[in-house]
Enzyme design. Sequence first.
Site, PDB file in Angstrom:
ATOM      1  N   ASP A   1      33.987  39.978  39.081  1.00 54.60           N
ATOM      2  CA  ASP A   1      34.512  39.834  40.524  1.00 54.60           C
ATOM      3  C   ASP A   1      34.943  39.053  41.181  1.00 54.60           C
ATOM      4  O   ASP A   1      35.804  38.266  41.753  1.00 54.60           O
ATOM      5  CB  ASP A   1      33.704  40.478  41.457  1.00 54.60           C
ATOM      6  CG  ASP A   1      33.790  42.698  41.287  1.00 54.60           C
ATOM      7  OD1 ASP A   1      35.007  42.689  40.749  1.00 54.60           O
ATOM      8  OD2 ASP A   1      32.832  42.915  41.627  1.00 54.60           O
ATOM      9  N   SER A   2      33.881  37.437  41.106  1.00 59.83           N
ATOM     10  CA  SER A   2      34.023  36.592  41.792  1.00 59.83           C
ATOM     11  C   SER A   2      34.980  35.660  41.024  1.00 59.83           C
ATOM     12  O   SER A   2      36.368  34.486  41.292  1.00 59.83           O
ATOM     13  CB  SER A   2      32.720  35.682  41.958  1.00 59.83           C
ATOM     14  OG  SER A   2      32.149  36.326  42.333  1.00 59.83           O
TER      15      SER A   2
END
Length: 405
Positions: free
Chosen positions: A169-170
């Site tokens: 996600d990051s």
Amino acid sequence: MSIRPLDGVRVLELGNYIAAPTAGRILGDFGAEVIKVERPKAGDELRNWRLYGGDTSMLYRTINRNKKSITLDLRTEAGRGIVLDLVRRCDVLLENFRPGMLEKWGLGPEVLNEANPELVITRISAYGQTGPLSQRPGFAAVAEAVGGLRELVGDPDRPPVRTGVSIGDSIAGIYAAFGTVMALFQRERAERETPVPLRERVIDVALNEAILSVMESLVPDYLAYGIQRERVGGRMEGIAPSNAYPCSDGTSIIIGGNGDAIFQRYMAVIDRPDLAADPELQDNAGRWRHRERLDAAIGEWTVRHSRAEALKMLEAAAIPCGPIYTAADIVADEQYRARNMIQSFAVDVGAPEPKEVGFPGIVPVIGEESLPIRTVGPDLGEHTREVLSEVLGMSEAEIDALEVP
């Protein structure tokens, strides 16, 4: 005066969880006004993830710093109408819904473009907006597996493991922020007579592709040499000696001694001139073949010293090394402190009084230290009235009719 390169840019964030909110956080960190739309009553589910006290997690406070929170029900005509009104006054729309959801709500790119022909639309999804898997749902854990990362994490005699953070996600969020800024830059350079077409203002970030992009030569090595990389624990495939080693005080340190010249100094520090002179160990390929022997020798040395003692000797010889930090170590570290990388705010943690809590600073540094965080993640709907009034010019009566907080 604070440095804010994105001052004047307004972003409408429709995202939940981590990926799109990470992109919004980065844009907000550097001055953009980020208006986060959340569901009434429930809000972003991240508010309850790792919630140890109070009603809002520190994870939410971290990922959603420097933003304004408003509540709108996108399932209603009124909510969607307000989104379009906001779009007309925004530069960017961020979203990480399942592909087709915006279209289902009547908020697809063509509709958004009609409302604002200069809008940058940044979309994050599991597999992208096109292709045979585009409609399939998926979180970062799945993307990390499909992107090739999970297969390489852990020990070879055990099943693959996951890193301790939602790295997929990051990384996708970082790419989304970068793509957004590129589109804004392109828009600024384009002459008014030749506006940037919609297809070039839609930024399509797939979680699995974001992971694939940081897998270095995984695919080329396979296609060129037939190499199937395997898990190697704390090592890095083909690089030696580079690993974590235990110390006498129960801690461990990381040492990267894989450069040819560094290796000679390294062996001198651990008093192993025989290894330094071994013809088999004069290049990285040879050291990798003998990695077990090298790691055993290094471990025998580190276990006789405390972390501080071992690091002092290694640093004196310019050997790349470092402690394996816990959160407590990070908070106490003078390097992070010198660059303003831990910034404190009084926040509700469920106790009778707010508590001073440190949050990670803004990266990258512009100037000599992290830019100041303006606010941590807001309370649910904290800015609804402010945004509807100041941005859209709605009256108190109109806002009251929406039954917002």
